[in-house]
Structures are given as C-alpha cells and as structure tokens.
Design an enzyme around this catalytic site. Structure first.
Site, PDB file in Angstrom:
ATOM      1  N   CYS A  11       0.870  -1.177   0.000  1.00  0.00           N
ATOM      2  CA  CYS A  11       0.000   0.000   0.000  1.00  0.00           C
ATOM      3  C   CYS A  11       0.909   1.230   0.000  1.00  0.00           C
ATOM      4  CB  CYS A  11      -0.996  -0.004   1.160  1.00  0.00           C
ATOM      5  SG  CYS A  11      -0.297   0.133   2.800  1.00  0.00           S
ATOM      6  N   CYS A  85      -1.812   1.310  -4.156  1.00  0.00           N
ATOM      7  CA  CYS A  85      -0.516   1.944  -4.451  1.00  0.00           C
ATOM      8  C   CYS A  85      -0.450   2.463  -5.881  1.00  0.00           C
ATOM      9  CB  CYS A  85       0.649   1.014  -4.147  1.00  0.00           C
ATOM     10  SG  CYS A  85       0.755  -0.455  -5.154  1.00  0.00           S
ATOM     11  N   CYS A  89       3.275   0.646  -8.143  1.00  0.00           N
ATOM     12  CA  CYS A  89       3.525  -0.784  -8.001  1.00  0.00           C
ATOM     13  C   CYS A  89       4.044  -1.360  -9.313  1.00  0.00           C
ATOM     14  CB  CYS A  89       2.247  -1.517  -7.602  1.00  0.00           C
ATOM     15  SG  CYS A  89       1.656  -1.081  -5.969  1.00  0.00           S
TER      16      CYS A  89
END
Length: 135
Positions: A11, A85, A89
């Site tokens: 996250c 995220c 990511c």
C-alpha cells in the site's frame, strides 16, 4: 530459494492495510508462507490505530516498520497484493496480482479501523485457502 510461496502486501504508506494483512497472514499461515509488506511512500511508523486493532485480536505488529517497496522484493514474490498503491507498483509478467479495494485507515479512529481489519482477515483467509489448494 524457498519452496514456500511468498506474498507481498503493498500500500502507499505501508503503515495500515498492508501491515494488518501481513500480520494476519503471519498469524494464520505460520511459517508456511513467506510474508512481506512494503509501501510506495512509506510512513515514519505503523498506524497506531492499526496496531491497537490488531492487538485486540491477539496479533502484535508493534515490531513492524514501514518499508520502501523495492524492485527486487516485488520481482521475487509469488503473489503481490496491492491496496491502493496505484502506478507505483511494478508489474512483472507471470506474477499473480490481486488488488484489494479497502478503506485507508490513515487518520481514522479505532472504531473505523476495526471493520477494515476484519475485511482484511476475510481476504487473507481466502488467499491462504487458495495458496493451500495450489501448493
């Protein structure tokens, strides 16, 4: 190289959702799964409300600290679970990805964090059952 699966929870701040998910998976899976967590912009510390919510169910995450998402960590994980995220990511071909839409506990009190904690537990239990089926 380990033969047990590795799961990475990601996250933004690695202070709430991903820490609770990692705590649940460590608790439920024991040493059968390698548990990792990271954030695209890690906070200075784990969210105190998340720590307290997990303490209520007997899981201690006080020893955890937010970590920066490293390319190598993501690349070497079998399952990557993202929790907001976004574009930070990395995506690797052949990896199993899950995107869990969950409220962010940042700035919320314990009463608001408990349902997030409980939803994370449900999702971790499903993930673990699936990992056990495919092992």
């Amino acid at each position: 190289m380990s033969d047990k699966p590795s799961v990475l929870f990601v996250c933004v701040h690695n202070a709430g959702r991903s820490q609770m998910a990692a705590g649940w998976l460590r608790h439920l899976a024991g040493d059968t799964v390698e548990v990792r967590s990271a954030g695209s912009a890690p906070a200075a510390r784990v969210n105190p409300a998340a720590v307290e919510a997990m303490r209520e169910v007997g899981i201690d995450i006080t020893g955890q600290s937010p970590k920066l998402l490293e390319y190598e960590t993501a690349e070497s994980s079998d399952v990557i679970v993202t929790m907001g995220c976004g574009d930070a990511c990395p995506v690797f071909p052949g990896k199993r990805y899950e995107d869990w839409k969950l409220d962010d506990p940042a700035g919320k009190g314990l009463d608001a964090v408990r349902p997030i904690r409980d939803e994370i537990r449900t999702r971790v239990e499903r993930l673990l059952a699936d990992l056990n089926r495919t092992a």
